[in-house]
Scaffold this active site. Structure first.
Site, PDB file in Angstrom:
ATOM      1  N   SER A   1     -81.488 -33.762  -2.752  1.00 38.87           N
ATOM      2  CA  SER A   1     -82.282 -34.562  -3.676  1.00 38.87           C
ATOM      3  C   SER A   1     -83.373 -35.308  -2.908  1.00 38.87           C
ATOM      4  CB  SER A   1     -81.376 -35.499  -4.475  1.00 38.87           C
ATOM      5  OG  SER A   1     -82.050 -36.038  -5.584  1.00 38.87           O
TER       6      SER A   1
ATOM      7  N   GLU B   1     -78.875 -28.232 -12.640  1.00 36.67           N
ATOM      8  CA  GLU B   1     -79.263 -29.542 -12.089  1.00 36.67           C
ATOM      9  C   GLU B   1     -79.325 -30.619 -13.171  1.00 36.67           C
ATOM     10  OE1 GLU B   1     -79.999 -30.278  -8.914  1.00 36.67           O
ATOM     11  OE2 GLU B   1     -80.632 -28.427  -7.914  1.00 36.67           O
TER      12      GLU B   1
ATOM     13  N   HIS C   1     -76.488 -31.284 -10.555  1.00 41.31           N
ATOM     14  CA  HIS C   1     -77.168 -31.865  -9.399  1.00 41.31           C
ATOM     15  C   HIS C   1     -76.141 -32.504  -8.471  1.00 41.31           C
ATOM     16  CE1 HIS C   1     -80.655 -33.521  -7.340  1.00 41.31           C
ATOM     17  NE2 HIS C   1     -80.200 -34.750  -7.461  1.00 41.31           N
TER      18      HIS C   1
END
Length: 532
Positions: A219, A341, A442
């Site tokens: 991320s 995600e 995610h």
């Protein structure tokens, strides 16, 4: 906006019983190991064949007059400093408004955790430096407190530094530029550089090779990896890179320009009562950290995150796409995203706040986030094509903000001559039918690379355990050789490769395979026509 919700995922893991373990083991006196690093001697502890050295200072305190400034040299200490516990997290709020921070916070937070195989001293092992995620506003090295299987199985050293977050790491004002030779909005990246220099200077103390350093992150951590491509001060501090669910191309977290960052930071300063340009820097340095973390003062304008690195022309000198394209050294890269995600962001924005997305809220989200492109996006992703409005919203987030930017990053690097291995992680830790976090959400891949998150063990068994071993083998083999393939690991073709140009490795516990339908499944031609 782009925030890693590892903690939320762990909470769900606990609730679903995935991380339930047996009775605590009897307490046994642990063996210790001492090494000497910059500042003095440290004493780590041996656990399961791995030596953990936690909470090592790599730079000085960032409080008081040092707030918003470049990292300062660490002060020395006498005797062997205990390295058995994580240092404080850098100042931040909880992941969600109702949640406290995951641990103590403070401005003396620039510490690094190092994990090395027992007996590694003198062996010259590769070093892997992990940058945590959290949207540049949350996270710490304490949440990834168990890379021990990666270390033991892969015969590598793993280091995880903290770095300053939010306004502490990315405030950008003309006054800051004036006092720092033009650098502004980049001290969080400077912290990471200081950690990389510390690794270079101290790797051999742990048995590491300072010339074989892989940087990897998820991320905002993946975005940080990309940002180092555009930061000349990082050159020579790493020779391989892994970008997980971050992007060097067309992501909301790529570094912005000085003018926009100055404007956002000025609004922030005004919101906390420091609006006079003549005094605001001293005013901001004099406020309690808690005041700077006021959620109402630091929230994003529209869909643009407030706190991201800045192309200041000093620390970060150009946009990431140009930096990756024009690099003279062609470093090997692994780049990828997860299959679902967006599920984690729907969980954060809606489910965690007691809301269930409906058709109206889905449309509102798309219009708020994508503005003039909203009608085209709603036409391409109609609610009727998905099991629920939440699934439609998740697909938009997945494709527009992660999958296609990852694809474009890989293509850009490939066309520039970098060896590139592209992946899509498509394993669902909680099952595809989980109502809150379905699919490969995610940060889901972290549950297979690390064997514990926030102190919660992840006791995979059966095919999931084998899959975790495979994931760690890919990552650590890459750190050793610059190629993730190893005997028995199955073929992962570098780009271009079979079955078609730009094929990605689909990672699944039931069997990973190469596929070339990624751009079609994620509508990347559609997204390419819509600038972010």
């Amino acid at each position: 906006m782009i925030r890693s919700l590892v903690r939320f995922g762990v909470c769900v893991l606990v609730v679903t019983g995935l991380s339930v373990v047996g009775a605590p083991s009897p307490v046994v006196a642990a063996a210790t190991r001492e090494v000497v690093v910059t500042g003095g001697a440290i004493a780590g502890v041996v656990s399961d064949g791995v030596v953990e050295y936690l909470g090592i200072p790599f730079a000085g305190s960032t409080g008081g007059a040092a707030r918003f400034g470049a990292p300062r040299p660490v002060s020395g200490w006498s005797g062997a400093r205990s390295a058995r516990g994580h240092g404080p997290q850098c100042p931040q709020n909880g992941y969600l408004p109702a949640l406290p921070t995951a641990g103590p916070t403070g401005e003396d937070c620039l510490t690094i955790d190092v994990y090395a195989p027992d007996g590694a001293v003198g062996r010259n092992l590769p070093v892997m430096v992990f940058f945590h995620g959290g949207g540049y506003t949350t996270g710490s090295n304490a949440q990834y407190d168990a890379p021990t299987r990666m270390v033991a199985e892969g015969d590598v050293i793993v280091a995880v530094p903290n770095y300053r977050l939010g306004p502490f790491g990315f405030l950008s004002l003309p006054e800051l530029a004036a006092e720092s030779g033009g650098a502004t909005g980049t001290v969080g990246i400077q912290d990471q550089q200081a950690a990389l220099r510390w690794v270079r200077d101290n790797a051999r103390a742990f048995g590491g090779d300072p010339g074989a350093v892989t940087i990897f992150g998820e991320s905002a951590g993946g975005g940080s990896v990309c940002t180092h491509f555009a930061a000349p001060g990082s050159d020579g501090l790493y020779d391989k890179a892994i970008v997980q669910s971050g992007s060097c191309a067309r992501s909301p977290l790529v570094p912005g320009g000085r003018a926009d960052s100055f404007a956002r930071s000025a609004r922030f300063a005004d919101s906390v009562g420091c609006g006079d340009p003549a005094t605001r820097l001293a005013c901001l340095r004099g406020l309690p950290a808690e005041r700077l973390l006021d959620a109402s003062a630091g929230q994003s304008d529209d869909s643009t995150p407030t706190w991201v690195p800045v192309i200041d022309g000093v620390v970060v000198t150009r946009d990431l796409e140009a930096a990756l394209r024009d690099r003279v050294d062609r470093i090997p890269l692994i780049v990828g995203s997860n299959g679902d995600e967006g599920a984690q962001f729907v969980a954060e924005s809606d489910y965690a706040r007691g809301r269930i997305p409906d058709a109206e809220s889905y449309q509102s989200y798309v219009r708020w986030t994508f503005g003039t492109y909203a009608d085209a996006i709603l036409a391409r992703y109609p609610v009727a094509d998905y099991p629920s409005p939440a699934a439609a919203q998740s697909a938009v987030i997945t494709d527009g903000l992660f999958a296609c930017p990852a694809l474009w990053t890989g293509r850009l690097a490939r066309d520039a001559g970098h060896p590139v291995w592209q992946y899509e992680f498509d394993e669902a830790p909680l099952g595809d039918g989980n109502p809150l976090l379905p699919g490969a959400f995610h940060s889901a891949e972290l549950f297979y690379l690390f064997n514990g998150v926030f102190g919660v063990p992840l006791p995979w068994t059966g095919a999931s355990a084998v899959f975790g071993e495979q994931m760690r083998r890919w990552w650590t083999t890459f750190a050793h050789t610059g190629d993730p393939n190893a005997p028995g690991s199955g073929p992962w073709s570098a780009w271009p490769g079979p079955p078609g140009d730009g094929a990605v490795l689909i990672m699944r516990a039931t069997g990973s395979f190469m596929s070339d339908d990624f751009p079609v499944r994620h509508h990347c031609e559609f997204w390419a026509a819509r600038p972010m």
